[in-house]
Design an enzyme around this catalytic site. Sequence first.
Site, mmCIF file in Angstrom:
data_model
loop_
_atom_site.group_PDB
_atom_site.id
_atom_site.type_symbol
_atom_site.label_atom_id
_atom_site.label_comp_id
_atom_site.label_asym_id
_atom_site.label_seq_id
_atom_site.Cartn_x
_atom_site.Cartn_y
_atom_site.Cartn_z
ATOM 1 N N PHE A 156 -21.301 55.358 26.395
ATOM 2 C CA PHE A 156 -20.621 54.950 25.165
ATOM 3 C C PHE A 156 -19.539 55.986 24.840
ATOM 4 C CE2 PHE A 156 -20.286 54.362 20.559
ATOM 5 C CZ PHE A 156 -20.226 52.980 20.480
ATOM 6 N N ASP A 170 -29.516 59.666 24.546
ATOM 7 C CA ASP A 170 -29.033 58.891 23.405
ATOM 8 C C ASP A 170 -29.828 57.581 23.389
ATOM 9 O OD1 ASP A 170 -27.685 57.187 21.654
ATOM 10 O OD2 ASP A 170 -25.726 58.052 22.104
ATOM 11 N N TYR A 213 -28.800 52.104 12.321
ATOM 12 C CA TYR A 213 -28.315 50.793 11.865
ATOM 13 C C TYR A 213 -28.383 49.699 12.919
ATOM 14 C CZ TYR A 213 -24.009 52.712 13.961
ATOM 15 O OH TYR A 213 -23.104 53.298 14.800
ATOM 16 N N LYS A 214 -28.843 50.008 14.121
ATOM 17 C CA LYS A 214 -28.936 48.984 15.167
ATOM 18 C C LYS A 214 -30.306 48.326 15.079
ATOM 19 C CE LYS A 214 -25.243 51.016 17.837
ATOM 20 N NZ LYS A 214 -24.853 52.007 18.832
ATOM 21 N N ARG A 230 -21.916 39.658 24.723
ATOM 22 C CA ARG A 230 -23.136 40.431 24.542
ATOM 23 C C ARG A 230 -24.047 39.766 23.518
ATOM 24 N NH1 ARG A 230 -23.151 46.643 22.465
ATOM 25 N NH2 ARG A 230 -22.544 45.578 20.566
HETATM 26 C C1 LIG Z 1 -23.815 52.787 18.526
HETATM 27 C C2 LIG Z 1 -23.801 54.001 19.353
HETATM 28 C C3 LIG Z 1 -23.422 55.225 18.809
HETATM 29 C C4 LIG Z 1 -22.948 55.268 17.369
HETATM 30 O O1 LIG Z 1 -22.528 56.493 16.943
HETATM 31 P P1 LIG Z 1 -22.111 56.665 15.410
HETATM 32 O O2 LIG Z 1 -21.929 58.096 15.259
HETATM 33 O O3 LIG Z 1 -23.191 56.059 14.577
HETATM 34 O O4 LIG Z 1 -20.854 55.890 15.183
HETATM 35 C C5 LIG Z 1 -23.505 56.365 19.589
HETATM 36 N N1 LIG Z 1 -23.921 56.280 20.881
HETATM 37 C C6 LIG Z 1 -24.262 55.106 21.446
HETATM 38 C C7 LIG Z 1 -24.734 55.065 22.844
HETATM 39 C C8 LIG Z 1 -24.198 53.934 20.703
HETATM 40 O O5 LIG Z 1 -24.531 52.780 21.251
#
Ligand SMILES: *Cc1c(COP(=O)(O)O)cnc(C)c1O
Length: 432
Positions: free
Chosen positions: A129, A198, A223-224, A391
Amino acid sequence: MHTLSDCLARDAADPLRSLRGHFALPADLIYLDGNSLGPLPRSAAARATQVVNQEWGQGLIRSWNDAGWFGMPQRVGARIAPLIGAQPHEVVAADSTSVNLFKVLSAALAVAAADAPGRTVVLSERHNFPTDLYIAQSVCQTHGCTLELVEPEAIDGALNSKVAVLLLTHVNYRTGAMHDMAAITAAAHAAGALVVWDLAHSTGAVPVDLNGAEADFAVGCGYKFLNGGPGAPAFVWAHARHVARTDLLWMQPLTGWFGHAAPFAFTPDYQSAPGMARFLCGTPPVISLAALDAALDVFDAAHALGGMAALRAKSLALGDLFIELEEQRCAGLGLGLATPRQHAQRGSQVSLTHCDADASHSAYAIVQALIARGVIGDFRAGAPGEPDILRFGITPLYLGYEDIWNAVEQLKQVLESGEWREARFARKAAVT
Ligand SMILES: *Cc1c(COP(=O)(O)O)cnc(C)c1O
């Protein structure tokens, strides 16, 4: 062949069926985007209102003590802990995933510099990501390290004596491909490297066992799949062997007062708090933490119904059904599967590709056409040289088998009707 009546029967027999009632989902909508923003739990709406009106409105500053606001990062962290194979005191909820990555990657490099000097490489995946890579670039620069990016199949071979830290996302956001956390962590340790995981697309969706894998550090998203609301606090975990260290002046570089041993002594010099509190920085976002706290209630209810193992079994069953129905009912319509079929390699989403000779943004357009029909998935641009992705997040807390049937039926109709070609033009208009 699956039929609609099979799906209805499976819903009727689903032991997790009652969990859907925890969510305030709009009627006539199939929500396949809980991997990006989880829906509103009824308890979170009620709790946020109560915190605003009672704790803040009436309690005012007294609520830091009376309503326990100070302890919220630890209390909420303790509720996330069982979902990721951690002890309650090993997790704190704070800041964003990006900020927490900065903390843990810096901490991992500090540990590596003390224990294995001379290692100057942070290894990650090319298609990790982006925020993970952006943060890694800055941390590497500060520490005089190099960020090395490889394809997933090349990770093992790249674990040489230069690698200080391996930084990986457990479930890939585009494809939903899942790493074998225990095996990769063991391989990295055997090569003398630390591992940062992560868990953004894992927590609340797939069973995770950080202590079982003896991982080093982890971060994840509120939030996911945890449904904590837009911008919900993220979380941090560190293995006890690192947290206990006293030889490092700063465990992590964001040395704010909430990570101080005595925040209210107001002394001029930083002294790290013991335990995971040292991963905190500033004043916690109380309202957001309260919403996340309440959102976790549904996992308590799920626990009584078999917990993460039951959620995982249903997630895989829903994903298998999606894949099988798509292949049966959308055959010849240009779709391809980007998600691994094997359960051990799949997170909690189904990602598809679409091939159309004269439409370069067909995946985007198809997703838009589906949203117009009340089926919310999302679009992700493909990795360079790879096709774009449609997705579909699979959240077993509120999705049923009939939902999957209906979603694939809508997908079939969008493709057969060609209506998505209109959506493609709509995007062009919106961009210019
Ligand atoms: C959604 C996501 C993030 C989100 O990071 P934020 O700091 O909350 O914006 C980070 N890493 C991965 C792999 C994600 O899927």
